[in-house]
Design a protein around this motif. Structure first.
Motif, PDB file in Angstrom:
ATOM      1  N   ARG A 126     -10.267  -0.524   1.784  1.00 44.75           N
ATOM      2  CA  ARG A 126      -9.767  -0.918   0.461  1.00 44.75           C
ATOM      3  C   ARG A 126      -8.620  -1.922   0.601  1.00 44.75           C
ATOM      4  O   ARG A 126      -8.509  -2.881  -0.170  1.00 44.75           O
ATOM      5  CB  ARG A 126      -9.282   0.286  -0.344  1.00 44.75           C
ATOM      6  CG  ARG A 126     -10.142   1.520  -0.341  1.00 44.75           C
ATOM      7  CD  ARG A 126     -11.614   1.271  -0.462  1.00 44.75           C
ATOM      8  NE  ARG A 126     -12.082   1.208  -1.838  1.00 44.75           N
ATOM      9  CZ  ARG A 126     -13.368   1.120  -2.181  1.00 44.75           C
ATOM     10  NH1 ARG A 126     -14.298   1.080  -1.253  1.00 44.75           N
ATOM     11  NH2 ARG A 126     -13.711   1.049  -3.455  1.00 44.75           N
ATOM     12  N   THR A 127      -7.788  -1.699   1.611  1.00 43.91           N
ATOM     13  CA  THR A 127      -6.670  -2.618   1.850  1.00 43.91           C
ATOM     14  C   THR A 127      -7.186  -3.982   2.298  1.00 43.91           C
ATOM     15  O   THR A 127      -6.665  -5.024   1.876  1.00 43.91           O
ATOM     16  CB  THR A 127      -5.721  -2.032   2.912  1.00 43.91           C
ATOM     17  OG1 THR A 127      -5.283  -0.730   2.488  1.00 43.91           O
ATOM     18  CG2 THR A 127      -4.513  -2.928   3.114  1.00 43.91           C
ATOM     19  N   HIS A 128      -8.204  -3.976   3.135  1.00 45.12           N
ATOM     20  CA  HIS A 128      -8.820  -5.225   3.601  1.00 45.12           C
ATOM     21  C   HIS A 128      -9.328  -6.035   2.399  1.00 45.12           C
ATOM     22  O   HIS A 128      -9.093  -7.246   2.297  1.00 45.12           O
ATOM     23  CB  HIS A 128      -9.972  -4.891   4.553  1.00 45.12           C
ATOM     24  CG  HIS A 128     -10.468  -6.058   5.342  1.00 45.12           C
ATOM     25  ND1 HIS A 128     -11.378  -5.932   6.374  1.00 45.12           N
ATOM     26  CD2 HIS A 128     -10.201  -7.395   5.255  1.00 45.12           C
ATOM     27  CE1 HIS A 128     -11.629  -7.127   6.886  1.00 45.12           C
ATOM     28  NE2 HIS A 128     -10.939  -8.028   6.215  1.00 45.12           N
ATOM     29  N   ALA A 185      -8.308  -5.853  -0.673  1.00 45.53           N
ATOM     30  CA  ALA A 185      -7.162  -6.312  -1.467  1.00 45.53           C
ATOM     31  C   ALA A 185      -6.573  -7.595  -0.881  1.00 45.53           C
ATOM     32  O   ALA A 185      -6.223  -8.527  -1.616  1.00 45.53           O
ATOM     33  CB  ALA A 185      -6.097  -5.220  -1.527  1.00 45.53           C
ATOM     34  N   VAL A 189      -8.991   3.997   3.647  1.00 48.52           N
ATOM     35  CA  VAL A 189      -7.771   3.284   3.264  1.00 48.52           C
ATOM     36  C   VAL A 189      -7.790   1.856   3.810  1.00 48.52           C
ATOM     37  O   VAL A 189      -7.425   0.898   3.115  1.00 48.52           O
ATOM     38  CB  VAL A 189      -6.527   4.044   3.767  1.00 48.52           C
ATOM     39  CG1 VAL A 189      -5.270   3.201   3.599  1.00 48.52           C
ATOM     40  CG2 VAL A 189      -6.378   5.366   3.018  1.00 48.52           C
ATOM     41  N   LEU A 221       0.870  -1.175   0.000  1.00 48.67           N
ATOM     42  CA  LEU A 221       0.000   0.000   0.000  1.00 48.67           C
ATOM     43  C   LEU A 221       0.903   1.220   0.000  1.00 48.67           C
ATOM     44  O   LEU A 221       1.663   1.435   0.946  1.00 48.67           O
ATOM     45  CB  LEU A 221      -0.903   0.015   1.239  1.00 48.67           C
ATOM     46  CG  LEU A 221      -1.663   1.328   1.497  1.00 48.67           C
ATOM     47  CD1 LEU A 221      -2.667   1.611   0.383  1.00 48.67           C
ATOM     48  CD2 LEU A 221      -2.356   1.296   2.857  1.00 48.67           C
ATOM     49  N   VAL A 279       3.389  -1.022   4.027  1.00 48.32           N
ATOM     50  CA  VAL A 279       2.800   0.306   3.867  1.00 48.32           C
ATOM     51  C   VAL A 279       3.931   1.317   3.762  1.00 48.32           C
ATOM     52  O   VAL A 279       4.750   1.442   4.671  1.00 48.32           O
ATOM     53  CB  VAL A 279       1.872   0.665   5.048  1.00 48.32           C
ATOM     54  CG1 VAL A 279       1.213   2.016   4.804  1.00 48.32           C
ATOM     55  CG2 VAL A 279       0.817  -0.411   5.242  1.00 48.32           C
ATOM     56  N   CYS A 301     -10.884  -1.873  -5.198  1.00 50.48           N
ATOM     57  CA  CYS A 301      -9.777  -1.406  -4.359  1.00 50.48           C
ATOM     58  C   CYS A 301      -9.281  -0.025  -4.773  1.00 50.48           C
ATOM     59  O   CYS A 301      -8.159   0.369  -4.431  1.00 50.48           O
ATOM     60  CB  CYS A 301      -8.620  -2.409  -4.396  1.00 50.48           C
ATOM     61  SG  CYS A 301      -8.977  -3.950  -3.533  1.00 50.48           S
ATOM     62  N   LEU A 351      -4.626   0.246   9.917  1.00 55.25           N
ATOM     63  CA  LEU A 351      -4.109  -0.825   9.062  1.00 55.25           C
ATOM     64  C   LEU A 351      -3.630  -2.013   9.896  1.00 55.25           C
ATOM     65  O   LEU A 351      -3.701  -3.159   9.445  1.00 55.25           O
ATOM     66  CB  LEU A 351      -2.982  -0.287   8.182  1.00 55.25           C
ATOM     67  CG  LEU A 351      -3.442   0.726   7.123  1.00 55.25           C
ATOM     68  CD1 LEU A 351      -2.255   1.456   6.517  1.00 55.25           C
ATOM     69  CD2 LEU A 351      -4.256   0.033   6.031  1.00 55.25           C
ATOM     70  N   LEU A 410       1.958  -7.299   4.623  1.00 54.32           N
ATOM     71  CA  LEU A 410       1.419  -6.053   4.093  1.00 54.32           C
ATOM     72  C   LEU A 410       2.446  -4.961   4.350  1.00 54.32           C
ATOM     73  O   LEU A 410       2.785  -4.679   5.497  1.00 54.32           O
ATOM     74  CB  LEU A 410       0.092  -5.695   4.779  1.00 54.32           C
ATOM     75  CG  LEU A 410      -0.432  -4.264   4.549  1.00 54.32           C
ATOM     76  CD1 LEU A 410      -0.737  -4.021   3.077  1.00 54.32           C
ATOM     77  CD2 LEU A 410      -1.666  -4.000   5.415  1.00 54.32           C
ATOM     78  N   CYS A 435      -1.432   7.008  -4.405  1.00 55.08           N
ATOM     79  CA  CYS A 435      -2.176   6.111  -3.523  1.00 55.08           C
ATOM     80  C   CYS A 435      -2.541   4.891  -4.356  1.00 55.08           C
ATOM     81  O   CYS A 435      -3.314   4.986  -5.311  1.00 55.08           O
ATOM     82  CB  CYS A 435      -3.435   6.780  -2.981  1.00 55.08           C
ATOM     83  SG  CYS A 435      -4.305   5.741  -1.779  1.00 55.08           S
ATOM     84  N   LEU A 437      -2.634   0.231  -4.400  1.00 54.52           N
ATOM     85  CA  LEU A 437      -2.456  -1.096  -3.820  1.00 54.52           C
ATOM     86  C   LEU A 437      -1.932  -2.016  -4.914  1.00 54.52           C
ATOM     87  O   LEU A 437      -2.491  -2.055  -6.019  1.00 54.52           O
ATOM     88  CB  LEU A 437      -3.782  -1.642  -3.290  1.00 54.52           C
ATOM     89  CG  LEU A 437      -4.215  -1.174  -1.899  1.00 54.52           C
ATOM     90  CD1 LEU A 437      -5.713  -1.378  -1.711  1.00 54.52           C
ATOM     91  CD2 LEU A 437      -3.437  -1.922  -0.816  1.00 54.52           C
TER      92      LEU A 437
END
Length: 267
Positions: free
Chosen positions: A153-155, A157, A150, A21, A176, A102, A190, A174, A28, A30
């Motif tokens: 969307r990461t979840h 992905a 954020v 991420l 970041v 995402c 996150l 993950l 921005c 992913l």
């Protein structure tokens, strides 16, 4: 962007594949990193970057005139002032709640915050450029909404990658990176996602998130070791100001329409 994604391997022993991420003032996105120069783009901002949005909100709040924030960057000022505010004082919905992809969006959130500030200026009878009494609450609200957007969307992905066996079911990584990754509130959101999905969250040191020289140099070392993109003749090289990262599969992610379980953001 490739350099941002690989910087974590300068400080940590991270094997491919891992999820990246990148959140900064200019980007921005992913992406799944499968190799030194092998990426799958899962989603990106459809408008502005989160760091840019936070900076604009800080300017609109005139935080440079705030005695506690005058020497801080916009994003740092928002993070600092948010600690004193009530994030629930303003009811702001995260962007793109019904879009099961995402991708990100921050311009709409900025517009909502701008309207709130304008309304509060009228209520308090102050001119643009003066500090609102509710500035801390606004900072807390925009930071919390950004973190939730954020994180969700990461979840998604992570769930997509695990569903397609692109990441390990447990102990996936993950990463970041980017300037906004230094925001501890967003990082905590996150961490909640990482814990819920059995992932390990890793962030490069803040200095490495903003030092382009180190990042590009490390990217070069990675490519040299892998024997990728080593040129002995630079004639005929074409330069692109914006180069896409890897293969864009964001449409496939959207078509999967993965529903994300709700997590309690106890930050």
């Amino acid at each position: 962007m490739e350099a941002h994604a690989l910087t974590i391997r300068l400080t940590n022993k991270v094997e491919f594949p891992f999820l990246v991420l990148l959140i900064s003032g200019g980007h921005c996105l992913l992406a799944l990193a499968r190799g030194v120069s092998d990426f799958l783009l899962l989603g990106k901002s459809l408008d502005i970057a989160p760091g840019d949005m936070l900076d604009k909100v800080a300017r609109r709040l005139s935080l440079i005139r705030h005695p506690e924030c005058s020497a801080m960057s916009g994003g740092k000022a928002i993070e600092h002032l948010a600690k004193q505010g009530n994030r629930f004082h303003f009811d702001i919905s995260p962007p793109m709640q019904h879009a099961k992809n995402c991708d990100f969006s921050f311009s709409g959130l900025q517009h909502v915050i701008d309207k709130i500030i304008t309304q509060k200026e009228k209520e308090e009878g102050i001119e643009k450029g003066q500090i609102l009494s509710s500035a801390a609450d606004i900072a807390a609200a925009v930071q919390h909404t950004t973190a939730c957007h954020v994180a969700k969307r990461t979840h998604r992905a992570i769930l997509f990658c695990k569903q397609r066996d692109l990441l390990c079911q447990s102990n996936a990584v993950l990463v970041v990176s980017g300037g906004v990754a230094s925001n501890l509130y967003i990082r905590r959101a996150l961490e909640i996602v990482a814990d819920a999905t059995q992932c390990t969250l890793l962030c490069p040191p803040p200095k490495l998130c903003t030092d382009n020289g180190i990042m590009i140099a490390w990217n070069g070392i990675e490519r040299l070791r892998a024997g990728l993109g080593i040129l002995h003749d630079v004639e005929g090289i074409r330069y692109e100001p914006k180069c896409p990262l890897g293969v864009d599969i964001s449409k496939e992610v959207g078509e999967a329409a993965i529903k994300v379980p709700r997590l309690k953001m106890k930050i």
